[in-house]
Motif scaffolding. Sequence first.
Motif, PDB file in Angstrom:
ATOM      1  N   GLN A   1     -14.189  43.130 101.213  1.00  0.00           N
ATOM      2  CA  GLN A   1     -15.613  43.194 101.560  1.00  0.00           C
ATOM      3  C   GLN A   1     -16.292  41.831 101.454  1.00  0.00           C
ATOM      4  O   GLN A   1     -17.480  41.693 101.722  1.00  0.00           O
TER       5      GLN A   1
ATOM      6  N   SER B   1     -17.567  38.085 102.166  1.00  0.00           N
ATOM      7  CA  SER B   1     -17.936  37.153 103.223  1.00  0.00           C
ATOM      8  C   SER B   1     -18.633  35.976 102.563  1.00  0.00           C
ATOM      9  O   SER B   1     -19.500  36.157 101.702  1.00  0.00           O
TER      10      SER B   1
ATOM     11  N   ASP C   1     -20.582  33.923 103.997  1.00  0.00           N
ATOM     12  CA  ASP C   1     -21.805  33.582 104.710  1.00  0.00           C
ATOM     13  C   ASP C   1     -22.465  34.873 105.166  1.00  0.00           C
ATOM     14  O   ASP C   1     -21.808  35.759 105.723  1.00  0.00           O
TER      15      ASP C   1
ATOM     16  N   ARG D   1     -21.799  36.106 108.621  1.00  0.00           N
ATOM     17  CA  ARG D   1     -20.413  36.370 109.001  1.00  0.00           C
ATOM     18  C   ARG D   1     -19.973  37.724 108.438  1.00  0.00           C
ATOM     19  O   ARG D   1     -20.229  38.035 107.276  1.00  0.00           O
ATOM     20  N   ALA D   2     -19.323  38.510 109.271  1.00  0.00           N
ATOM     21  CA  ALA D   2     -18.868  39.831 108.842  1.00  0.00           C
ATOM     22  C   ALA D   2     -17.795  39.707 107.756  1.00  0.00           C
ATOM     23  O   ALA D   2     -17.072  38.709 107.703  1.00  0.00           O
ATOM     24  N   PRO D   3     -17.683  40.690 106.891  1.00  0.00           N
ATOM     25  CA  PRO D   3     -16.651  40.647 105.845  1.00  0.00           C
ATOM     26  C   PRO D   3     -15.244  40.754 106.421  1.00  0.00           C
ATOM     27  O   PRO D   3     -15.055  41.155 107.577  1.00  0.00           O
ATOM     28  N   LYS D   4     -14.278  40.433 105.616  1.00  0.00           N
ATOM     29  CA  LYS D   4     -12.879  40.464 106.056  1.00  0.00           C
ATOM     30  C   LYS D   4     -12.462  41.860 106.512  1.00  0.00           C
ATOM     31  O   LYS D   4     -11.657  41.991 107.437  1.00  0.00           O
TER      32      LYS D   4
ATOM     33  N   ARG E   1     -13.037  42.491 110.250  1.00  0.00           N
ATOM     34  CA  ARG E   1     -12.065  41.864 111.141  1.00  0.00           C
ATOM     35  C   ARG E   1     -10.726  42.599 111.071  1.00  0.00           C
ATOM     36  O   ARG E   1     -10.063  42.800 112.098  1.00  0.00           O
TER      37      ARG E   1
ATOM     38  N   ASP F   1     -11.555  34.602 104.495  1.00  0.00           N
ATOM     39  CA  ASP F   1     -12.848  34.070 104.906  1.00  0.00           C
ATOM     40  C   ASP F   1     -12.752  32.542 104.898  1.00  0.00           C
ATOM     41  O   ASP F   1     -12.023  31.965 104.081  1.00  0.00           O
TER      42      ASP F   1
ATOM     43  N   HIS G   1      -8.299  33.523 109.690  1.00  0.00           N
ATOM     44  CA  HIS G   1      -9.572  33.658 108.992  1.00  0.00           C
ATOM     45  C   HIS G   1     -10.666  34.104 109.948  1.00  0.00           C
ATOM     46  O   HIS G   1     -10.566  33.934 111.164  1.00  0.00           O
ATOM     47  N   THR G   2     -11.716  34.676 109.375  1.00  0.00           N
ATOM     48  CA  THR G   2     -12.729  35.352 110.175  1.00  0.00           C
ATOM     49  C   THR G   2     -13.584  34.411 111.006  1.00  0.00           C
ATOM     50  O   THR G   2     -14.381  34.874 111.828  1.00  0.00           O
TER      51      THR G   2
END
Length: 301
Positions: A108, A110, A112, A115-118, A121, A220, A281-282
């Motif tokens: 969960q 992130s 930033d 930016r969406a959490p891992k 993705r 991330d 990475h995301t």
Amino acid sequence: MTKSAPHAPGQHEATGLRARAESLGDSLPSLLVQAEHLASTVIWGEHGRRRAGTGDEFWQYRPASVGDSATLVDWRRSARSDQHFVREREWQAAQTVSLWVDPARSMQFSGDASRAPKSDRAQLLALALSVLLLRGGERVGLTGQAGRPQAGRAQLLRLAHGMATGGADADYGAPEVSNLTSHSRAVFISDFLGDPEEVETALTMASDRGVRGALVQVLDPAEEEFPFDGRTIFESMGGSLRFETLRAGDLRRRYLDRLAERKTRIESLARASGWHYLSHHTGQSAQSALLWLFTAMERGR
């Protein structure tokens, strides 16, 4: 100034893990649309076409499960037992792909707010890959959940729902391999920041069953770059681990070295088991990761 990784809500907060699961459930249509769109960027070729011939030979018996048609049951074999058995053929095992998408709280994270959490993705990649595999007539399922992998478009919604409601309380996850089909394929998507010995155990068990597949390590950018300096509080998403330092910048080199060692170990475990490994990475393109995954599944046939 204090910097810290986002942390999971405490038990006193009513919004916790269940609320997140419900929120994810509400977002399923959007997630599915994104997955369909991402899958459309990959050209589907020979991968996943139904095959017979040498692959149509008997492989093994397995216990019948929910979703199996009565026509699949081998009644002669079932008569010798208290349960029903399905006569599984080699091509059926080869066309089965099991997915494990890490549900642990570390996913969960992130670095930033924009930016969406891992986890987002990871789920997107898993669903987009499922779209491609199901289009090719393959059977797809989630490890550790009831019901065997199935084909057909309806399975896509079941997969999405399973990912959305499968959250775990643990800080870090370990691959679930209890219901892998022998001589099939599998994909494990995680940050792999937990105990690497658990990954090794899972891969060993999978290899013993003739399962081949791919590991995708999703991180991330903040975890890749360690952009911290000065006074910093590091805390795991579940709050079980906490570390404070006044000179975070001094830790950067040691952290990056440890991360590189972790990646190398995970990649080595994958290679030793005949699996493929990708570090992603995301902040990178989801399309490139999906294309890699799709190709890895093709090589694993």
